[in-house]
Design a protein around this motif. Structure first.
Motif, short mmCIF file in Angstrom:
data_model
loop_
_atom_site.label_atom_id
_atom_site.label_comp_id
_atom_site.label_asym_id
_atom_site.label_seq_id
_atom_site.Cartn_x
_atom_site.Cartn_y
_atom_site.Cartn_z
N ILE B 4 0.85 -1.18 0.00
CA ILE B 4 0.00 0.00 0.00
C ILE B 4 0.89 1.24 0.00
O ILE B 4 1.83 1.31 0.80
N THR B 5 0.59 2.19 -0.86
CA THR B 5 1.41 3.39 -0.96
C THR B 5 0.56 4.63 -0.67
O THR B 5 -0.44 4.87 -1.34
N GLN B 6 1.00 5.37 0.33
CA GLN B 6 0.39 6.67 0.64
C GLN B 6 1.55 7.65 0.72
O GLN B 6 2.38 7.54 1.63
N THR B 7 1.64 8.57 -0.20
CA THR B 7 2.83 9.41 -0.31
C THR B 7 2.57 10.89 -0.05
O THR B 7 3.50 11.68 -0.07
N CYS B 23 -4.36 6.79 -2.26
CA CYS B 23 -3.89 5.46 -1.89
C CYS B 23 -3.77 4.63 -3.16
O CYS B 23 -4.73 4.53 -3.93
N THR B 24 -2.60 4.09 -3.38
CA THR B 24 -2.44 3.11 -4.45
C THR B 24 -1.98 1.81 -3.83
O THR B 24 -1.38 1.79 -2.75
N TYR B 90 -4.67 9.09 8.73
CA TYR B 90 -5.57 8.24 7.96
C TYR B 90 -4.76 7.17 7.25
O TYR B 90 -3.79 7.46 6.56
N PHE B 91 -5.20 5.92 7.43
CA PHE B 91 -4.48 4.79 6.87
C PHE B 91 -5.35 4.04 5.87
O PHE B 91 -6.52 3.73 6.15
N GLY B 105 -0.78 1.12 4.66
CA GLY B 105 0.16 2.10 4.17
C GLY B 105 0.76 2.88 5.34
O GLY B 105 0.47 2.59 6.51
N LYS B 106 1.57 3.89 5.02
CA LYS B 106 2.24 4.65 6.08
C LYS B 106 1.38 5.77 6.64
O LYS B 106 1.75 6.41 7.62
#
Lengths: 114, 114
Positions: B4-7, B23-24, B90-91, B105-106
């Motif tokens: 999970i990617t949260q950038t 979120c991707t 938020y995750f 994700g982070k």
């Protein structure tokens, strides 16, 4: 209906010691999962218990172990504590089985290893 | 394995405005569920919304909606009419069907300002 409760809320341990964290699952939930959340990170899956049996484990060493009791409450035990074990430990319960997504999280236990 | 990617960096949003959190995800599982959780400073993970990979319509829960684009492997959260109480981390998380472990994700930090 009570939610997920975790104890203690905060804990300070010395490197090399052992610690036990406790979780009472939500009423009607027979599955408990444990997560480790390091500062600034998302939670990482440690393991899951379903009807008192371990039902999946993440990438954590054997010094992380657990139990689930007949009332579906659970313990997380960590032996030989390391500084990197400092984190928020979250417990989540769900009604159980595979494919069910009613996860309810507790507020966590914040462990500091010094 | 799931990723999970949260950038996005931390976000400030004006009260009553909408905010979109990106979120991707990456997975080889054909069937999966996507989740968004809110984590206030108290530490508890609060479930917000769920989207199944085979759901045709985007999920909505009150002020929360999930913009699900399966081909792009994205699951963005939209919070409408932001409130001061929305200030939190938020995750985004996912779990394959039949497997109750969540991959997170982070997280995204959101601060709502009056």
């Amino acid at each position: 209906e009570t939610g997920v409760t975790q104890s203690p809320t905060h804990l300070i341990k010395t490197r090399g010691q052992q610690v036990t964290l406790r979780c009472s699952s939500q009423s009607g939930h027979n599955t408990v999962s444990w997560y480790q959340q390091a500062l600034g990170q998302g939670p990482q899956f440690i393991f899951q218990y379903y009807r008192e049996e371990e039902n999946g484990r993440g990438n954590f060493p054997p010094r992380f172990s657990g139990l689930q009791f007949p009332n579906y409450s659970s313990e997380l035990n960590v032996n030989a504590l390391e500084l990197d074990d400092s984190a928020l430990y979250l417990c989540a319960s769900s009604p159980g089985g595979t494919g069910d997504y009613g996860y309810t999280f507790g507020s966590g236990t914040r462990l500091t290893v010094v | 394995a799931q990723k999970i990617t949260q950038t996005q960096p931390g976000m400030f949003v004006q009260e009553k405005e909408a905010v979109t959190l990106d979120c991707t995800y990456d997975t080889s599982d054909p069937s999966y569920g996507l989740f968004w959780y809110k984590q206030p400073s108290s530490g508890e993970m609060i479930f917000l919304i769920y989207q199944g990979s085979y759901d045709q319509q985007n999920a909505t829960e009150g002020r929360y909606s999930l913009n699900f684009q399966k081909a792009r492997k994205s699951a963005n959260l939209v919070i409408s009419a932001s409130q001061l109480g929305d200030s939190a981390m938020y995750f985004c998380a996912m779990s394959p069907y039949g497997n109750n472990r969540l991959a997170f994700g982070k997280g995204n930090q959101v601060v709502v300002i009056p």
